[in-house]
Every structure is written in structure tokens, then in C-alpha cells.
Design a protein around this motif. Structure first.
Motif, PDB file in Angstrom:
ATOM      1  N   MET A  37      11.124  14.894  10.486  1.00  0.00           N
ATOM      2  CA  MET A  37      10.152  15.984   9.649  1.00  0.00           C
ATOM      3  C   MET A  37       9.686  14.349   8.490  1.00  0.00           C
ATOM      4  O   MET A  37      10.887  13.908   7.636  1.00  0.00           O
ATOM      5  N   VAL A  38       8.893  14.195   7.815  1.00  0.00           N
ATOM      6  CA  VAL A  38       8.087  13.694   6.792  1.00  0.00           C
ATOM      7  C   VAL A  38       7.747  14.988   5.983  1.00  0.00           C
ATOM      8  O   VAL A  38       6.589  15.607   5.859  1.00  0.00           O
ATOM      9  N   PHE A  39       8.108  14.895   4.839  1.00  0.00           N
ATOM     10  CA  PHE A  39       7.083  16.065   3.588  1.00  0.00           C
ATOM     11  C   PHE A  39       6.803  14.915   2.414  1.00  0.00           C
ATOM     12  O   PHE A  39       7.091  13.914   1.779  1.00  0.00           O
ATOM     13  N   THR A  40       5.354  15.551   2.269  1.00  0.00           N
ATOM     14  CA  THR A  40       4.072  14.535   1.618  1.00  0.00           C
ATOM     15  C   THR A  40       4.031  15.482   0.440  1.00  0.00           C
ATOM     16  O   THR A  40       2.717  16.083   0.606  1.00  0.00           O
ATOM     17  N   GLY A  41       3.784  14.062  -1.049  1.00  0.00           N
ATOM     18  CA  GLY A  41       3.254  15.504  -2.170  1.00  0.00           C
ATOM     19  C   GLY A  41       3.758  14.997  -3.213  1.00  0.00           C
ATOM     20  O   GLY A  41       5.177  14.725  -3.397  1.00  0.00           O
ATOM     21  N   ALA A  42       3.087  14.552  -4.131  1.00  0.00           N
ATOM     22  CA  ALA A  42       3.406  14.050  -5.764  1.00  0.00           C
ATOM     23  C   ALA A  42       3.683  15.695  -6.135  1.00  0.00           C
ATOM     24  O   ALA A  42       4.095  16.448  -5.678  1.00  0.00           O
ATOM     25  N   THR A  43       2.720  15.449  -7.384  1.00  0.00           N
ATOM     26  CA  THR A  43       2.526  16.701  -8.570  1.00  0.00           C
ATOM     27  C   THR A  43       1.072  17.412  -8.818  1.00  0.00           C
ATOM     28  O   THR A  43       0.242  16.057  -8.406  1.00  0.00           O
ATOM     29  N   LEU A  66      19.084  24.311   4.056  1.00  0.00           N
ATOM     30  CA  LEU A  66      18.694  24.679   5.023  1.00  0.00           C
ATOM     31  C   LEU A  66      19.598  24.417   5.683  1.00  0.00           C
ATOM     32  O   LEU A  66      19.517  24.710   7.480  1.00  0.00           O
ATOM     33  N   GLY A  67      20.037  23.030   6.320  1.00  0.00           N
ATOM     34  CA  GLY A  67      20.952  22.502   6.632  1.00  0.00           C
ATOM     35  C   GLY A  67      20.845  21.584   7.432  1.00  0.00           C
ATOM     36  O   GLY A  67      21.585  21.131   9.308  1.00  0.00           O
ATOM     37  N   VAL A  68      19.458  20.311   7.383  1.00  0.00           N
ATOM     38  CA  VAL A  68      18.542  19.975   7.758  1.00  0.00           C
ATOM     39  C   VAL A  68      19.188  18.341   7.418  1.00  0.00           C
ATOM     40  O   VAL A  68      19.984  18.669   6.594  1.00  0.00           O
ATOM     41  N   PRO A  69      20.114  17.524   8.690  1.00  0.00           N
ATOM     42  CA  PRO A  69      21.009  16.534   8.091  1.00  0.00           C
ATOM     43  C   PRO A  69      19.682  15.702   6.958  1.00  0.00           C
ATOM     44  O   PRO A  69      18.632  15.691   7.154  1.00  0.00           O
ATOM     45  N   ALA A  70      19.813  14.689   6.589  1.00  0.00           N
ATOM     46  CA  ALA A  70      18.809  13.638   5.785  1.00  0.00           C
ATOM     47  C   ALA A  70      19.141  13.131   6.466  1.00  0.00           C
ATOM     48  O   ALA A  70      17.271  12.595   5.977  1.00  0.00           O
ATOM     49  N   THR A  71      19.284  12.122   7.540  1.00  0.00           N
ATOM     50  CA  THR A  71      19.121  11.328   8.058  1.00  0.00           C
ATOM     51  C   THR A  71      17.396  12.181   9.275  1.00  0.00           C
ATOM     52  O   THR A  71      16.834  11.153   9.832  1.00  0.00           O
ATOM     53  N   ALA A  72      17.078  13.499   8.754  1.00  0.00           N
ATOM     54  CA  ALA A  72      15.771  13.497   9.473  1.00  0.00           C
ATOM     55  C   ALA A  72      14.736  14.450   8.691  1.00  0.00           C
ATOM     56  O   ALA A  72      13.851  14.617   9.097  1.00  0.00           O
ATOM     57  N   VAL A  73      15.030  14.315   7.453  1.00  0.00           N
ATOM     58  CA  VAL A  73      13.912  13.832   6.862  1.00  0.00           C
ATOM     59  C   VAL A  73      13.287  12.809   5.656  1.00  0.00           C
ATOM     60  O   VAL A  73      14.283  11.835   5.493  1.00  0.00           O
ATOM     61  N   LEU A  74      11.620  12.370   5.793  1.00  0.00           N
ATOM     62  CA  LEU A  74      11.957  11.198   5.131  1.00  0.00           C
ATOM     63  C   LEU A  74      10.804  11.719   4.234  1.00  0.00           C
ATOM     64  O   LEU A  74      10.094  12.953   3.919  1.00  0.00           O
ATOM     65  N   VAL A  75      10.316  10.728   2.281  1.00  0.00           N
ATOM     66  CA  VAL A  75       9.445  12.301   1.673  1.00  0.00           C
ATOM     67  C   VAL A  75       8.455  10.735   1.450  1.00  0.00           C
ATOM     68  O   VAL A  75       8.965   9.083   1.316  1.00  0.00           O
ATOM     69  N   GLU A  76       7.398  11.038   1.152  1.00  0.00           N
ATOM     70  CA  GLU A  76       6.481  10.516   0.600  1.00  0.00           C
ATOM     71  C   GLU A  76       6.723  11.042  -0.960  1.00  0.00           C
ATOM     72  O   GLU A  76       5.031  11.681  -0.515  1.00  0.00           O
ATOM     73  N   PRO A  77       5.973  10.337  -2.049  1.00  0.00           N
ATOM     74  CA  PRO A  77       6.430  11.259  -3.329  1.00  0.00           C
ATOM     75  C   PRO A  77       5.099  10.676  -3.734  1.00  0.00           C
ATOM     76  O   PRO A  77       5.035  11.328  -4.672  1.00  0.00           O
ATOM     77  N   HIS A  78       4.240   9.999  -2.851  1.00  0.00           N
ATOM     78  CA  HIS A  78       2.625   9.364  -4.205  1.00  0.00           C
ATOM     79  C   HIS A  78       1.699  10.629  -3.597  1.00  0.00           C
ATOM     80  O   HIS A  78       0.974  10.677  -4.505  1.00  0.00           O
ATOM     81  N   ALA A  79       1.086  10.991  -2.765  1.00  0.00           N
ATOM     82  CA  ALA A  79      -0.095  11.680  -2.046  1.00  0.00           C
ATOM     83  C   ALA A  79       0.016  12.791  -3.103  1.00  0.00           C
ATOM     84  O   ALA A  79       0.168  13.787  -2.985  1.00  0.00           O
ATOM     85  N   ARG A  80      -1.625  12.666  -3.834  1.00  0.00           N
ATOM     86  CA  ARG A  80      -2.262  13.674  -4.245  1.00  0.00           C
ATOM     87  C   ARG A  80      -3.418  14.307  -3.086  1.00  0.00           C
ATOM     88  O   ARG A  80      -4.070  15.386  -4.004  1.00  0.00           O
ATOM     89  N   ASN A  81      -3.292  14.080  -1.981  1.00  0.00           N
ATOM     90  CA  ASN A  81      -4.477  14.877  -1.481  1.00  0.00           C
ATOM     91  C   ASN A  81      -4.476  14.341  -0.246  1.00  0.00           C
ATOM     92  O   ASN A  81      -3.480  14.313   0.030  1.00  0.00           O
TER      93      ASN A  81
END
Length: 203
Positions: A37-43, A66-81
Motif C-alpha cells: 500500500m502507498v499512503f499519500t498526502g501532506a497537510t 493495526l498490524g501491517v508490516p512496515a515492508t508493506a507500506v510506502l509513504v508519499e508525504p508531499h501531495a497536496r491535491n
């Protein structure tokens, strides 16, 4: 949108004020619908106080709780729309060598169509399934605890569906007459804080 959820290459959880998007994404992971999974979003003005480290970061923290392993998560922290959500997530996945042929787009319930239309425009080679937590409008507003915010954002999301295709931001989606009429009524009642600045409400 009524899309049938099916296994995909990845899920992209779109950042917002609603931490329930992270919960819905984790549920899909537990059901075996994707390996990553990828989670995307700034503030944004609606998330700065409740998610000071950024929407994607808070979503990731929730997934790990919630128990998801860190290897299954990517973070995109810059998107604003929403457009940046898609474009930046695509770049991140490419940088990590992830081959994407299909993707689950996970959003707030009233953002499903906007998310889908945007993703189809910006990443046309991928098959998208748009999904969210299944709940009624009342259940959703109760979960957020701010009906005014939800309706304001719903109105703004619909306006973008109507005006953004001509600007090249998303593919065109048909808006039924009764939906347009409801939009006009809500605008007339003052639910206008999330409209695109400088645009007439009926465009």
C-alpha cells in the motif's frame, strides 16, 4: 461507484482528514487484495491540527498499529491535491521498482468518483478500482463528527467533477440532473467553503 473489489498490484490510500481511509486500506490488505500500500498526502487546512506530521505519515502509523508490516507500506508525504496524490505515488512506485498493472484507489466515500476520474486521466495504463469504507452518509458524518465539514467538502468535490475535465485534470463523468440540482441547493444554503476559488458555483 459500485466497483467490485478485486486483487490488484497495489492500493493507494489518499490522504485527507479521515483516518478511516487508512483503516479501509488495511482491511483490503487483510483480505489479500494487494501486497503493498502507498499512503499519500501532506497537510491541508483541514488536517494540519489533527495530523501535524502529515496525512500519509499518520496513515502509516495507523496501519502499523493495526498490524501491517512496515515492508508493506510506502509513504508519499508531499501531495497536496488528488492529482499530486496520483502522480507522486506513481513516481514513488516506479522508484521502488514496483510493476503496477492495477490499483485500488482508497478514498473517503464521497471522493470515489473524483479519485477514479483523476487516476484514469493521469495514469491511463493502469486499471483502477475505486473503493472506500462502506457506510451511509449519516454513518460517515457521525464518524467524522462534523457534518458541516463533510457537506462542504462533498460540494467542493462535486464541483471539481464538473469543472476539472475541461482543465485536463480528470476524465469526464456524467453528473445526473438531480445531483446537479442538489449541488445548487447546497450552494445556495451556504455550503461553499470548499469551492474552487474564483469560480461560479454553477459552472
Amino acid at each position: 461507484m459500485g466497483h467490485e473489489v478485486r486483487p490488484c498490484s497495489v492500493a493507494i490510500g489518499l490522504g485527507s482528514h479521515d483516518l478511516g481511509v487508512a483503516d479501509a486500506t488495511v482491511d483490503l490488505y487483510r483480505r489479500g487484495m494487494m501486497p503493498l500500500m502507498v499512503f499519500t498526502g501532506a497537510t491541508s487546512p483541514t488536517t494540519r491540527d489533527r495530523m501535524p506530521r502529515g496525512e500519509a505519515v499518520h496513515y502509516r502509523e495507523r496501519a502499523l498499529e493495526l498490524g501491517v508490516p512496515a515492508t508493506a507500506v510506502l509513504v508519499e508525504p508531499h501531495a497536496r491535491n488528488t492529482g499530486e496524490n496520483i502522480r507522486f505515488s506513481r513516481s514513488l512506485l516506479e522508484e521502488n521498482g514496483v510493476d503496477v498493472s492495477s490499483a485500488l484507489i482508497v478514498s473517503k466515500p464521497y471522493e470515489e468518483r473524483r479519485a477514479y476520474a483523476t487516476a484514469r486521466k493521469l495514469w491511463p495504463t493502469v486499471e483502477f478500482v475505486s473503493t472506500s469504507a462502506p457506510m451511509t452518509l449519516k454513518e460517515y458524518t457521525d464518524s467524522i463528527g462534523d457534518a458541516r465539514l463533510v457537506i462542504d467538502m462533498l460540494v467542493g468535490s462535486l464541483q471539481r467533477l464538473m469543472i476539472y475535465p475541461e482543465q485536463g485534470f480528470m476524465i469526464r463523468q456524467e453528473v445526473p440532473e438531480d445531483v446537479t440540482a442538489a449541488y445548487e441547493r447546497l450552494c445556495a444554503q451556504g455550503f461553499t467553503s470548499r469551492l474552487v476559488p474564483g469560480t461560479a458555483r454553477s459552472e
